[in-house]
Write a protein that holds these residues in place. Structure first.
Motif, short mmCIF file in Angstrom:
data_model
loop_
_atom_site.label_atom_id
_atom_site.label_comp_id
_atom_site.label_asym_id
_atom_site.label_seq_id
_atom_site.Cartn_x
_atom_site.Cartn_y
_atom_site.Cartn_z
N MET A 1 -8.48 -6.02 5.76
CA MET A 1 -7.14 -6.25 6.32
C MET A 1 -6.16 -5.08 6.11
O MET A 1 -4.99 -5.19 6.49
N LEU A 2 -6.60 -3.99 5.54
CA LEU A 2 -5.67 -2.93 5.16
C LEU A 2 -5.49 -1.85 6.21
O LEU A 2 -4.53 -1.06 6.14
N GLU A 3 -6.42 -1.78 7.17
CA GLU A 3 -6.34 -0.73 8.19
C GLU A 3 -6.85 -1.29 9.52
O GLU A 3 -7.54 -2.31 9.55
N PHE A 4 -6.54 -0.57 10.60
CA PHE A 4 -7.14 -0.90 11.89
C PHE A 4 -8.64 -0.57 11.82
O PHE A 4 -9.04 0.39 11.18
N ASP A 5 -9.44 -1.37 12.52
CA ASP A 5 -10.89 -1.21 12.50
C ASP A 5 -11.40 -0.53 13.78
O ASP A 5 -12.59 -0.44 14.01
N GLU A 6 -10.47 -0.12 14.63
CA GLU A 6 -10.84 0.48 15.92
C GLU A 6 -9.61 1.21 16.44
O GLU A 6 -8.52 1.05 15.89
N GLY A 7 -9.82 1.98 17.50
CA GLY A 7 -8.69 2.65 18.13
C GLY A 7 -7.75 1.63 18.75
O GLY A 7 -8.17 0.55 19.17
N VAL A 8 -6.47 1.99 18.79
CA VAL A 8 -5.47 1.10 19.38
C VAL A 8 -5.69 1.00 20.89
O VAL A 8 -5.97 2.00 21.54
N ARG A 9 -5.59 -0.21 21.42
CA ARG A 9 -5.74 -0.42 22.87
C ARG A 9 -4.42 -0.90 23.47
O ARG A 9 -3.68 -1.64 22.82
N GLU B 1 0.87 -1.17 0.00
CA GLU B 1 0.00 0.00 0.00
C GLU B 1 0.91 1.23 0.00
O GLU B 1 2.00 1.20 0.58
N PRO B 2 0.48 2.32 -0.63
CA PRO B 2 1.39 3.47 -0.74
C PRO B 2 1.70 4.18 0.57
O PRO B 2 2.75 4.82 0.70
N GLU B 3 0.80 4.09 1.56
CA GLU B 3 1.01 4.77 2.84
C GLU B 3 1.06 3.72 3.95
O GLU B 3 0.48 2.64 3.81
N ALA B 4 1.66 4.09 5.08
CA ALA B 4 1.60 3.23 6.27
C ALA B 4 0.16 3.19 6.78
O ALA B 4 -0.66 4.06 6.44
N MET B 5 -0.16 2.16 7.58
CA MET B 5 -1.52 2.05 8.12
C MET B 5 -1.82 3.25 9.03
O MET B 5 -0.98 3.63 9.85
N LYS B 6 -3.02 3.81 8.87
CA LYS B 6 -3.38 4.98 9.68
C LYS B 6 -3.41 4.59 11.16
O LYS B 6 -3.96 3.55 11.53
N GLY B 7 -2.82 5.44 11.99
CA GLY B 7 -2.83 5.20 13.44
C GLY B 7 -1.81 4.17 13.89
O GLY B 7 -1.77 3.82 15.07
N SER B 8 -0.97 3.68 12.96
CA SER B 8 0.04 2.68 13.37
C SER B 8 1.28 3.38 13.90
O SER B 8 1.58 4.51 13.51
N PHE B 9 2.00 2.71 14.76
CA PHE B 9 3.24 3.24 15.31
C PHE B 9 4.03 2.08 15.90
O PHE B 9 3.53 0.96 15.99
N ASN C 1 1.12 7.72 24.05
CA ASN C 1 0.06 7.41 25.01
C ASN C 1 -0.53 6.05 24.66
O ASN C 1 -0.26 5.50 23.58
N SER C 2 -1.41 5.54 25.53
CA SER C 2 -2.02 4.21 25.33
C SER C 2 -2.63 4.04 23.95
O SER C 2 -2.53 2.99 23.34
N ASP C 3 -3.31 5.09 23.47
CA ASP C 3 -4.04 4.97 22.21
C ASP C 3 -3.21 5.37 21.00
O ASP C 3 -3.71 5.41 19.88
N GLY C 4 -1.93 5.69 21.22
CA GLY C 4 -1.07 6.00 20.09
C GLY C 4 -0.99 7.48 19.76
O GLY C 4 -0.32 7.85 18.79
N THR C 5 -1.63 8.33 20.56
CA THR C 5 -1.48 9.76 20.32
C THR C 5 -0.16 10.22 20.92
O THR C 5 0.40 9.56 21.80
N GLU C 6 0.34 11.37 20.45
CA GLU C 6 1.55 12.01 20.97
C GLU C 6 2.82 11.27 20.58
O GLU C 6 2.96 10.10 20.87
N TYR C 7 3.70 11.94 19.97
CA TYR C 7 5.03 11.42 19.75
C TYR C 7 6.00 12.33 20.49
O TYR C 7 6.04 13.52 20.25
N ASN C 8 6.73 11.77 21.42
CA ASN C 8 7.66 12.55 22.23
C ASN C 8 9.06 11.99 22.05
O ASN C 8 9.42 10.98 22.64
#
Ligand code: FUB
Length: 323
Positions: free
Chosen positions: A194-202, A123-131, A161-168
């Motif tokens: 199978m191409l993206e997350f279907d929910e927020g990261v836990r 896929e041309p971009e990384a999965m949204k919300g992945s880290f 953070n737990s849900d993947g927000t903030e990069y420090n």
């Protein structure tokens, strides 16, 4: 002692699955380079993936050649680390891989193939919300697919953070101190395509006697190398403890945990990293796939994939292996 499955190239971080009666292994492809060794893992500077397969334990292992290269993935700069693969409901194969993007941040990409050995089209971009790093997929009995991931230190998990927000960028390598809980691995259900997350990261919780494992407990806290398999209806989450070099595991009743710490699967191997996968059933036996640095005589970033049978005791505990 088990021998490397292949010796013509260095392979590591084996994610193994049975597809249509054959074992397919999705490893990292280690290579020599001039980087200085450091705690960020700059020496693990891989540029492509090969898929291995075998039909019989102890039989011939086929290297299917380059399945995908960093140069073919628009968002990737470097460091293609531990991958995994899952078969989707459409019968196609989805390769998940972490790599550093051009901004220096690890993300997880996906690439698709019609056959388990590839070639994989990214896929041309990384999965949204992945880290972070080390994606491991698990397809439950009802067909729901999950992606587990995360890794400390160079794997950057401590920056979120737990849900993947903030990069420090300035986060210490990992939390520490009396009463401080360990950081947990992360999971997200995958979308049907199978191409993206279907929910927020836990964030997952690993417990010891019902309480969250402490950050300072380096023999038990999650470091990297997430893996999920199911045995006798229970969910077994296994992982590397990093700087104490153990493969550990914890058991739960749901793919989201919590998971109670259950012990060590494998004692330290030669080399800094340890990373594995478990195939619950191949011709009626359970196998551990792992790596060590015996072939390179202890060079940390030149590893070789091995496999061995493992067994459970009558309580469902995995019988500990020595290298
Ligand atoms: O292979 C590069 C990194 O080393 C992996 O992503 C980690 O799990 C460790 O094995």
């Amino acid at each position: 002692m088990p021998k490397p499955l292949v010796t013509h190239l260095y392979t590591a971080d084996p994610s193994a699955h049975v597809f249509d009666g054959k074992i397919y292994i999705y490893p990292s492809h280690d290579r020599e380079n001039d980087h200085v060794f450091n705690d960020k893992g700059d020496q693990y500077d891989m540029v492509d993936y090969h898929v291995l397969s075998l039909s019989e334990v102890g039989g011939e292992v086929t290297d299917h050649g380059v399945a995908i290269s960093a140069k073919d993935v628009p968002w990737v700069d470097k460091q293609m680390w531990a991958p995994d693969c899952a078969r989707g409901k459409d019968g196609r194969y989805y390769l998940y891989f972490p790599a550093r993007a051009r901004d220096g941040i690890f993300r997880i990409g996906v690439a698709v193939a019609d056959r388990p050995e590839g070639p994989f089209k990214p896929e041309p971009e990384a999965m949204k919300g992945s880290f972070s790093i080390d994606p491991a997929t698990f397809v439950d009995d009802d067909g729901t697919a999950y992606c587990y991931f995360g890794g400390l230190w160079g794997g950057q998990l401590q920056c979120y953070n737990s849900d993947g927000t903030e990069y420090n960028h300035d986060a210490p390598e990992e939390p520490s101190g009396k009463g401080v809980k360990a950081l947990g691995p992360r999971v997200a259900r995958l979308r049907d395509d199978m191409l993206e997350f279907d929910e927020g990261v836990r964030e997952l919780v690993i417990t010891l006697h019902g309480e969250a494992v402490q950050a300072d407990d380096h023999e038990k806290r999650f470091f990297e190398a997430a893996w999920m398999h199911k045995h006798a209806g229970k969910y077994y989450f296994s992982y590397s403890t990093g700087d104490t070099h153990l493969l550990a595991y914890a058991i739960g009743d749901s793919p989201y945990g919590p998971f109670e710490y259950a012990g060590t699967i494998l004692e330290p191997v030669l080399g800094w990293t340890t990373h594995h996968s478990i195939v619950e059933d191949f011709k009626g036996k359970t196998y551990l796939f792992y790596h060590d640095c015996e072939l390179s005589k202890g060079v940390d970033h030149l590893r070789s994939v091995k496999m061995r049978e493992i067994k459970y005791d009558e309580d469902g505990k995995i019988i500990k292996q020595k290298p």
